[in-house]
Design an enzyme around this catalytic site. Structure first.
Site, short mmCIF file in Angstrom:
data_model
loop_
_atom_site.label_atom_id
_atom_site.label_comp_id
_atom_site.label_asym_id
_atom_site.label_seq_id
_atom_site.Cartn_x
_atom_site.Cartn_y
_atom_site.Cartn_z
N TYR A 118 0.89 -1.09 -0.13
CA TYR A 118 0.02 0.21 0.07
C TYR A 118 0.89 1.16 -0.09
O TYR A 118 0.51 2.24 0.15
CB TYR A 118 -0.92 0.16 1.37
CG TYR A 118 -2.46 -0.91 1.23
CD1 TYR A 118 -2.05 -2.19 0.98
CD2 TYR A 118 -3.39 -0.41 0.95
CE1 TYR A 118 -2.80 -3.10 0.66
CE2 TYR A 118 -4.40 -1.18 0.91
CZ TYR A 118 -4.37 -2.33 0.89
OH TYR A 118 -5.42 -3.33 0.49
N LYS A 161 2.46 -13.94 6.10
CA LYS A 161 2.50 -14.95 5.20
C LYS A 161 4.08 -15.10 4.96
O LYS A 161 4.56 -15.11 3.82
CB LYS A 161 1.99 -14.29 3.77
CG LYS A 161 1.90 -15.37 2.60
CD LYS A 161 1.02 -16.54 2.82
CE LYS A 161 0.94 -17.33 1.77
NZ LYS A 161 0.31 -18.62 2.17
N ASP A 197 -3.25 -17.31 5.30
CA ASP A 197 -4.45 -18.15 4.90
C ASP A 197 -4.79 -19.14 5.58
O ASP A 197 -6.17 -19.45 5.76
CB ASP A 197 -3.75 -19.03 3.32
CG ASP A 197 -2.52 -19.40 3.43
OD1 ASP A 197 -1.83 -19.02 4.54
OD2 ASP A 197 -2.10 -20.60 2.98
N ASP A 224 -6.38 -5.72 5.66
CA ASP A 224 -7.47 -5.20 4.62
C ASP A 224 -8.28 -6.46 4.57
O ASP A 224 -9.63 -6.19 4.58
CB ASP A 224 -6.90 -4.59 3.54
CG ASP A 224 -8.04 -3.87 2.98
OD1 ASP A 224 -8.96 -3.46 3.14
OD2 ASP A 224 -7.50 -3.39 1.66
#
Ligand code: NAP
Length: 415
Positions: free
Chosen positions: A160, A227, A280, A304
């Site tokens: 971002y 992640k 995930d 987000d």
């Protein structure tokens, strides 16, 4: 003291101060607000009545808020020719605590996103989104009440940061060539490129804020969501920096899952646990074992996705509040956008801005005001007189307007 060309400083009221890391809130603080575009004005009219009624109920004439209207978005552009006047940013800095409605992103020019600009210019590095269930609200889950999390999303870094280049551009080609020749990286021709900066400083300060919140609010766990199995040096580092800051800045106040699994004297069943999950897997965990999670700290993009998915589990955007918080400066805002098709119809749900106000009052230390508003909202929902979005998911409910829902919340606060 800043001078204002478009806004008017209220005749009464004082600025909130920030001394030695602590907010100093006067009895009559000036709080700037942006109504917002689209449905923003409808929502603001209902919300401000709820806020003032709750302050009066709790504090009588001892405390009150002097609201200061400041401009951003379509109204600012139409009246003053600027999307985000500098003085609005000055007001957010001077008065420290503010609230805003949604802003539409100007299409075909102007600035990239007013919301992203605000977060970056004011260094509002944490986007905080509490997600909980309100009894009676329609939702897709069997046991929605098991989800009660507060998500701390890093707000200034990651993909971002806005560092990206279009496929075929001179910059993208130059950088791709540099990576191919210097680092032997295999990048396909005509690739778009984006950079994902994640710093030790930015990651640690976010996790620190989440850890402080977990301690101050008696929460049970802090989960670092990343992640890092794939993006080892960015997301993986976020996890490692997170554990580091908890170990160094909060010695003896947290335990890890590894500590707990050892058993014996080193482990305490009641300790505040810091753990980590791969992003995930976390989506599955929040669906299947939501009550094992509490405070969550995560980089920008994960945050987000996770915050919208979590909001859906308890009924959607109509009741999803948020706060963008830095060191001694905060701007509270709903998670949803301007929903322009409902503008000026007195129809939309004001609940997200009202709950963002609850977060604002908690941040100011006016906790009882927040509690009153939550009680009012719970009672309004129990009474089944709700806006269209909730009514369509609640059998037997009566649809009421934005303003009537505000009235029902005010009535419910005293019950
Ligand atoms: P949106 O404004 O959030 O609306 C999408 C849909 O969500 C609405 O049509 C409505 O669904 C539902 N919804 C949103 N707010 C609701 C509320 N208060 N009560 C009940 N339902 C609500 O998203 P969008 O249409 O993608 O975006 C519109 C504009 O908002 C864009 O210009 C975007 O850039 C901007 N935006 C601003 C912010 C911000 O200021 N923080 C955030 C997101 C988007 P139904 O049609 O099913 O009733």
């Amino acid at each position: 003291m800043a001078s204002y060309r478009f806004a008017t400083r209220p005749a009464e009221g004082d600025a909130i101060a920030f001394e030695k890391g602590v907010l100093q809130v006067p009895n009559n603080p000036v709080i700037p607000y942006v109504e917002g575009d689209g449905t923003g004005p409808d929502i603001w009219r209902a919300s401000v009545r709820v806020f003032d009624a709750a302050v009066k109920l709790v504090y009588g004439s001892e405390k009150r808020i002097s609201w200061m209207k400041v401009y951003a978005g379509e109204e600012a552009h139409a009246k003053h020719g600027e999307w985000l006047p500098d003085e609005t940013l000055e007001a957010f800095k001077e008065f420290r605590v503010s609230i805003k409605g949604p802003l539409s992103t100007p299409v075909g020019g102007g600035i990239r996103s007013l919301n992203v600009t605000l977060r970056q210019v004011l260094d509002l590095y944490a986007c905080i989104r509490p997600v909980r269930y309100f009894e009676g609200v329609g939702n897709p889950m069997k046991e929605p009440e098991k989800l009660n999390v507060v998500i701390f999303r890093e707000n200034t870094e990651d993909v971002y940061a806005g560092i990206e280049w279009k496929a075929g551009s001179k910059e993208a080609e130059e950088i791709a060539d540099f990576l191919r020749t210097k680092f032997k990286k295999d990048i396909r021709a005509h690739s778009a490129l984006g950079i994902k900066p994640m710093s030790e400083f930015g990651s640690k300060r976010l996790v620190k804020m989440a850890a402080e919140y977990a301690i101050a609010n008696g929460r049970r766990s802090l989960t670092l969501v990343h992640k890092g199995n794939i993006m080892k040096f960015t997301e993986g580092a976020f996890r490692d920096w997170g554990y580091d800051v908890v170990a160094t800045d909060f010695q003896g106040q947290f335990c890890t899952e590894a500590d707990l699994s050892k058993g014996g004297n080193g482990s305490r069943a009641d300790c505040l646990v810091v753990k980590d999950r791969i992003a995930d897997a976390m989506f599955q965990q929040l669906l299947l074992r939501p009550d094992e999670y509490d405070v969550i700290a995560t980089p920008n993009l994960n945050g987000d996705y996770i915050s919208d998915a979590a909001a859906a589990q308890v009924g959607g955007l109509g009741l999803a509040p948020g706060g963008n918080v830095g060191d001694g400066v905060a701007v509270f805002e709903a998670t949803h956008g301007t929903a322009p098709k409902y503008a000026n119809l007195d129809k939309i749900n004001p609940g997200s801005v009202i709950l963002s106000g609850v977060m604002m009052f908690e941040y100011m230390g006016w906790k009882e005001v927040g509690q009153r508003i939550v009680r009012g909202l719970e009672n309004a929902i129990k009474g089944k007189r709700v806006t269209y979005d909730l009514a369509r998911q609640m059998p037997g409910a009566t649809e009421v307007s934005t303003s009537a829902f505000g009235d029902a919340i005010i009535k419910g606060m005293g019950a």
